[in-house]
Design a protein around this motif. Structure first.
Motif, PDB file in Angstrom:
ATOM      1  N   GLN A 174       0.983  -1.242   0.034  1.00  0.00           N
ATOM      2  CA  GLN A 174      -0.086  -0.086   0.007  1.00  0.00           C
ATOM      3  C   GLN A 174       0.916   1.391   0.074  1.00  0.00           C
ATOM      4  O   GLN A 174       0.360   2.112  -0.765  1.00  0.00           O
ATOM      5  N   ARG A 221       2.115   2.004  -3.557  1.00  0.00           N
ATOM      6  CA  ARG A 221       1.108   2.363  -4.304  1.00  0.00           C
ATOM      7  C   ARG A 221       0.839   3.974  -3.981  1.00  0.00           C
ATOM      8  O   ARG A 221       0.720   4.656  -4.978  1.00  0.00           O
ATOM      9  N   ASP A 222       0.929   4.229  -2.871  1.00  0.00           N
ATOM     10  CA  ASP A 222       0.624   5.661  -2.334  1.00  0.00           C
ATOM     11  C   ASP A 222       1.688   6.393  -2.952  1.00  0.00           C
ATOM     12  O   ASP A 222       1.573   7.471  -3.526  1.00  0.00           O
ATOM     13  N   ASP A 250       1.889  15.126 -13.104  1.00  0.00           N
ATOM     14  CA  ASP A 250       0.787  15.981 -13.628  1.00  0.00           C
ATOM     15  C   ASP A 250       0.848  17.369 -13.254  1.00  0.00           C
ATOM     16  O   ASP A 250       0.821  18.318 -14.076  1.00  0.00           O
ATOM     17  N   GLU A 252       3.664   5.758  -5.584  1.00  0.00           N
ATOM     18  CA  GLU A 252       3.412   5.854  -7.161  1.00  0.00           C
ATOM     19  C   GLU A 252       2.266   6.739  -7.485  1.00  0.00           C
ATOM     20  O   GLU A 252       2.600   7.609  -8.212  1.00  0.00           O
ATOM     21  N   ILE A 253       1.183   6.827  -6.811  1.00  0.00           N
ATOM     22  CA  ILE A 253       0.226   7.886  -6.836  1.00  0.00           C
ATOM     23  C   ILE A 253       0.639   9.176  -6.707  1.00  0.00           C
ATOM     24  O   ILE A 253       0.213   9.977  -7.448  1.00  0.00           O
ATOM     25  N   ALA A 254       1.399   9.337  -5.805  1.00  0.00           N
ATOM     26  CA  ALA A 254       2.097  10.675  -4.993  1.00  0.00           C
ATOM     27  C   ALA A 254       2.855  11.181  -6.235  1.00  0.00           C
ATOM     28  O   ALA A 254       2.941  12.504  -6.817  1.00  0.00           O
ATOM     29  N   ASN A 255       3.750  10.203  -6.883  1.00  0.00           N
ATOM     30  CA  ASN A 255       4.720  10.570  -7.889  1.00  0.00           C
ATOM     31  C   ASN A 255       3.865  10.726  -9.254  1.00  0.00           C
ATOM     32  O   ASN A 255       4.377  11.908  -9.974  1.00  0.00           O
ATOM     33  N   ALA A 256       2.923  10.236  -9.670  1.00  0.00           N
ATOM     34  CA  ALA A 256       2.310  10.539 -10.761  1.00  0.00           C
ATOM     35  C   ALA A 256       1.531  11.929 -10.309  1.00  0.00           C
ATOM     36  O   ALA A 256       1.419  12.619 -11.676  1.00  0.00           O
ATOM     37  N   ARG A 257       1.064  12.060  -9.334  1.00  0.00           N
ATOM     38  CA  ARG A 257       0.545  13.398  -9.190  1.00  0.00           C
ATOM     39  C   ARG A 257       1.530  14.560  -9.169  1.00  0.00           C
ATOM     40  O   ARG A 257       1.034  15.875  -9.896  1.00  0.00           O
TER      41      ARG A 257
END
Length: 79
Positions: free
Chosen positions: A15, A18-19, A29, A21-26
């Motif tokens: 988890q 995943r968090d 962006d 990865e999501i933060a990096n993608a954000r």
């Protein structure tokens, strides 16, 4: 450490990854948006400067025409 504890640790790690990865993608962006908006701002500032120059040119031409008209009237009424 029990099997349940190990499984919970594994799930927590998954988890967390995943968090991240999501933060990096954000971040990527938001960075791309910031770059795009900065480019748009720079273009808008260039357009504004161009319009300001145009307006000043138009004002200067208008003043010159007005002065030419005043000189013509003055010359016409002089003996």
């Amino acid at each position: 450490m029990s099997h349940i504890d190990q499984e919970l640790d594994r799930l927590s790690l998954e988890q967390a990854l995943r968090d991240v990865e999501i933060a990096n993608a954000r971040v990527v962006d938001l960075t791309q948006r910031l770059i795009r908006i900065s480019d748009e701002l720079a273009e808008t500032q260039r357009q504004e400067a161009s319009l300001r120059r145009f307006v000043e040119e138009m004002r200067a031409r208008r003043v010159v025409r007005l002065l030419d008209g005043i000189a013509a009237v003055r010359n016409a009424i002089r003996p």
